[in-house]
Design an enzyme around this catalytic site. Structure first.
Site, PDB file in Angstrom:
ATOM      1  N   GLY A  99       0.777  -1.267   0.004  1.00 34.79           N
ATOM      2  CA  GLY A  99      -0.134   0.581  -0.348  1.00 34.79           C
ATOM      3  C   GLY A  99       0.586   1.171   0.000  1.00 34.79           C
ATOM      4  N   SER A 171      -3.414   9.329   8.094  1.00 32.55           N
ATOM      5  CA  SER A 171      -2.501   8.281   6.750  1.00 32.55           C
ATOM      6  C   SER A 171      -1.505   9.103   6.609  1.00 32.55           C
ATOM      7  CB  SER A 171      -3.407   8.058   5.772  1.00 32.55           C
ATOM      8  OG  SER A 171      -2.609   7.409   4.904  1.00 32.55           O
ATOM      9  N   ASP A 320       1.024  -0.287  13.301  1.00 28.64           N
ATOM     10  CA  ASP A 320       1.923  -1.853  12.915  1.00 28.64           C
ATOM     11  C   ASP A 320       1.859  -2.363  14.276  1.00 28.64           C
ATOM     12  OD1 ASP A 320       1.455  -1.232  10.095  1.00 28.64           O
ATOM     13  OD2 ASP A 320       3.196   0.382   9.870  1.00 28.64           O
ATOM     14  N   ARG A 351      -7.602  -7.218  10.586  1.00 28.49           N
ATOM     15  CA  ARG A 351      -6.241  -7.229  11.023  1.00 28.49           C
ATOM     16  C   ARG A 351      -7.129  -7.116  12.658  1.00 28.49           C
ATOM     17  NH1 ARG A 351      -0.736  -3.513  10.202  1.00 28.49           N
ATOM     18  NH2 ARG A 351       0.064  -5.190   8.692  1.00 28.49           N
TER      19      ARG A 351
HETATM   20  C1  S3P Z   1       2.428   3.341   6.346  1.00 26.50           C
HETATM   21  C2  S3P Z   1       1.794   3.775   7.283  1.00 26.50           C
HETATM   22  C3  S3P Z   1       0.783   3.377   7.606  1.00 26.50           C
HETATM   23  C4  S3P Z   1       1.026   1.774   8.585  1.00 26.50           C
HETATM   24  C5  S3P Z   1       2.599   0.981   7.309  1.00 26.50           C
HETATM   25  C6  S3P Z   1       3.209   1.901   6.507  1.00 26.50           C
HETATM   26  C7  S3P Z   1       4.432   4.350   6.122  1.00 26.50           C
HETATM   27  O1  S3P Z   1      -0.577   3.194   6.821  1.00 26.50           O
HETATM   28  O2  S3P Z   1       0.675   0.813   8.741  1.00 26.50           O
HETATM   29  O3  S3P Z   1       2.360  -0.224   7.368  1.00 26.50           O
HETATM   30  O4  S3P Z   1       4.790   3.760   5.763  1.00 26.50           O
HETATM   31  O5  S3P Z   1       3.891   5.350   5.398  1.00 26.50           O
HETATM   32  P1  S3P Z   1      -1.504   4.619   6.745  1.00 26.50           P
HETATM   33  O6  S3P Z   1      -0.609   5.699   6.177  1.00 26.50           O
HETATM   34  O7  S3P Z   1      -1.717   3.758   6.062  1.00 26.50           O
HETATM   35  O8  S3P Z   1      -1.837   3.838   8.008  1.00 26.50           O
END
Ligand code: S3P
Length: 434
Positions: A99, A171, A320, A351
């Site tokens: 993601g 986020s 996380d 989760r």
């Molecule tokens: C991350 C942000 C988090 C986290 C993901 C890594 C990042 O997600 O859960 O494992 O590197 O910016 P969200 O930004 O969707 O909360």
């Protein structure tokens, strides 16, 4: 610990864990280092990059966008294409399970005049993308997605204008996506997040010479700035280290030292939570390297843990670590309540459901809530046959549950651990003591 094949993990219980552990490079910082050095001017050399499948996916995408990336003497050498040097990819960009790759890279692609398509595996194709599509479209990008705003995404960008935008959910991926789009946009982009999330993008951009104003939850960035290539160092991943720290906290007499681990204040709340639950946590040798705090973290199990309540405003800083925190809570006295954590439902898997189901099979008293879970610590779990739901953090949390439980635990579909932590099994194997 025995392993029959790569996809099934058999875990035996142990008495305690002990030892020092080197961790893979921080996943979040690695993604940013690859993407930011790709759009910087000049050659960057990156030490400690993570080689899990997610980060390899980011490298693969940047190569398809014409960036020259090679490995030399254990460093990643990136010849930055500059702000206007990316090339239209000949084929779709595959973000696999990541993601972070899809969301952060979309911020850069939204600013390119060419056409690009981002896709991923079956898990990523179920993850919500409206959170980036809406604001990037307001900035002027054309983005199409499947019904329900799911990937693949097709993007034709260029000619962005700055916007004022408040994120509907906290986020760091979305925030980073918009900061990068803002770098290419006309005028100023102002972003406000509802709660504090990890700030690696802001720190790395500053390190690469970009001016960015940050006040509490608000960020302002002016378009038209250039990034300067730099030598970058990636600290150890505290979210990976959290599994070993959690094991040390649970098992009395344990002592684990996480070497050269990133303790950025927006990432290290888990350590404070462990301490509040009753573990003994010490931080030694603090340093700042490339704008990120790094240290040695020592965690000892006191054998006396108590439940805790975690509320919405803190969730982004511990998001996380919730799978391993749920495991720790099973071994604590009293209730642990995790609330305001709806985001857990749209991670690599749901989760909340995964933890409730799998820890339930191990005898946990764990109750599903719409936005979190309630755990009544019983001080023990029992070995069982469980599965990862294809989610690396669920698999590793179950492995720790397994070494702390009575009897043998079998984890099916454990190969996904390689997404963020290749080598996890061997490191765990070296720490466990009978
Ligand atoms: C991350 C942000 C988090 C986290 C993901 C890594 C990042 O997600 O859960 O494992 O590197 O910016 P969200 O930004 O969707 O909360």
């Amino acid at each position: 610990m025995r392993t029959s094949d790569d996809d099934v993990l058999y875990i035996e219980s142990c008495r305690y864990v002990e030892g020092e552990v080197d961790l893979p490079g921080d996943k979040s910082i690695s993604h940013r280092a690859i993407i930011l050095s790709s759009i910087a001017k000049g050659r960057s050399s990156i030490r400690g990059i993570q080689k899990g499948k997610d980060c390899l996916a980011t490298i693969g995408c940047m190569r398809k966008l014409g960036v020259k990336i090679k490995e030399e003497n254990n460093k990643l050498i990136v010849d930055g294409a500059g702000m206007d040097g990316l090339k239209e990819p000949e084929d779709v960009l595959n973000c696999k399970n990541s993601g972070t790759t899809m969301r952060i890279l979309s911020g850069v692609l939204a600013a390119q005049r060419f056409y690009s398509v981002l896709t991923g595996d079956s898990s990523l194709r179920k993850r919500p993308m409206r959170r980036i599509i809406d604001p990037l479209s307001m900035m002027g990008a054309e983005i199409l997605a499947r019904e329900g705003f799911f990937p693949p995404l097709s993007i034709r960008g260029g000619n962005l204008r700055g916007i004022n935008y408040t994120l509907p959910v906290a986020s760091a991926q979305v925030k980073s996506c918009l900061i990068l789009a803002g770098l290419y946009a006309r005028g100023k982009t102002r972003i406000r997040e509802p709660f504090l999330s990890r700030d690696h993008t802001e720190r790395m951009l500053r390190y690469m010479g970009v001016k960015l104003d940050k006040k509490d939850l608000e960020i302002e960035i002016s378009g038209g700035q250039e990034l300067q290539a730099r030598d970058l160092f990636i600290p150890g991943d505290i979210s990976s280290g959290a599994f070993f720290a959690g094991a040390a906290a649970i098992l009395k007499g344990s002592c684990v030292v996480l070497k050269k681990v990133g303790i950025n204040p927006t990432r290290s709340l888990f350590l404070k939570v462990l301490e509040d639950m009753g573990a003994d946590v010490k931080i030694h040798d603090r340093k700042v390297i490339c704008e990120e705090e790094v240290a040695e973290v020592e965690v000892r199990g006191t054998g006396d843990l108590k439940g805790i309540r975690i509320s919405e405003n803190l969730i982004p800083q511990i998001i996380d670590e919730i799978p391993i925190l749920a495991v720790v809570a099973c071994f604590a006295r009293g209730k642990t309540l995790i609330e305001g954590a709806m985001e857990l439902r749209v991670k690599e898997t749901d989760r909340i459901k995964a933890l409730v189901n799998e820890l339930g099979k191990m005898g946990a008293r764990i109750e599903e809530k719409k936005d979190g879970m309630l755990i009544q610590g019983e001080g023990m779990l029992k070995g069982a046959q469980v599965k990862s739901w294809g989610d690396h953090r669920i698999a590793m949390a179950l492995a720790i549950a397994g070494i702390c439980a009575r009897g043998i635990t079998r984890i099916d579909n454990a190969q996904c651990i390689d997404i963020s932590f290749p080598g996890f099994r061997n490191k765990l194997f070296k720490l466990v003591k009978n």
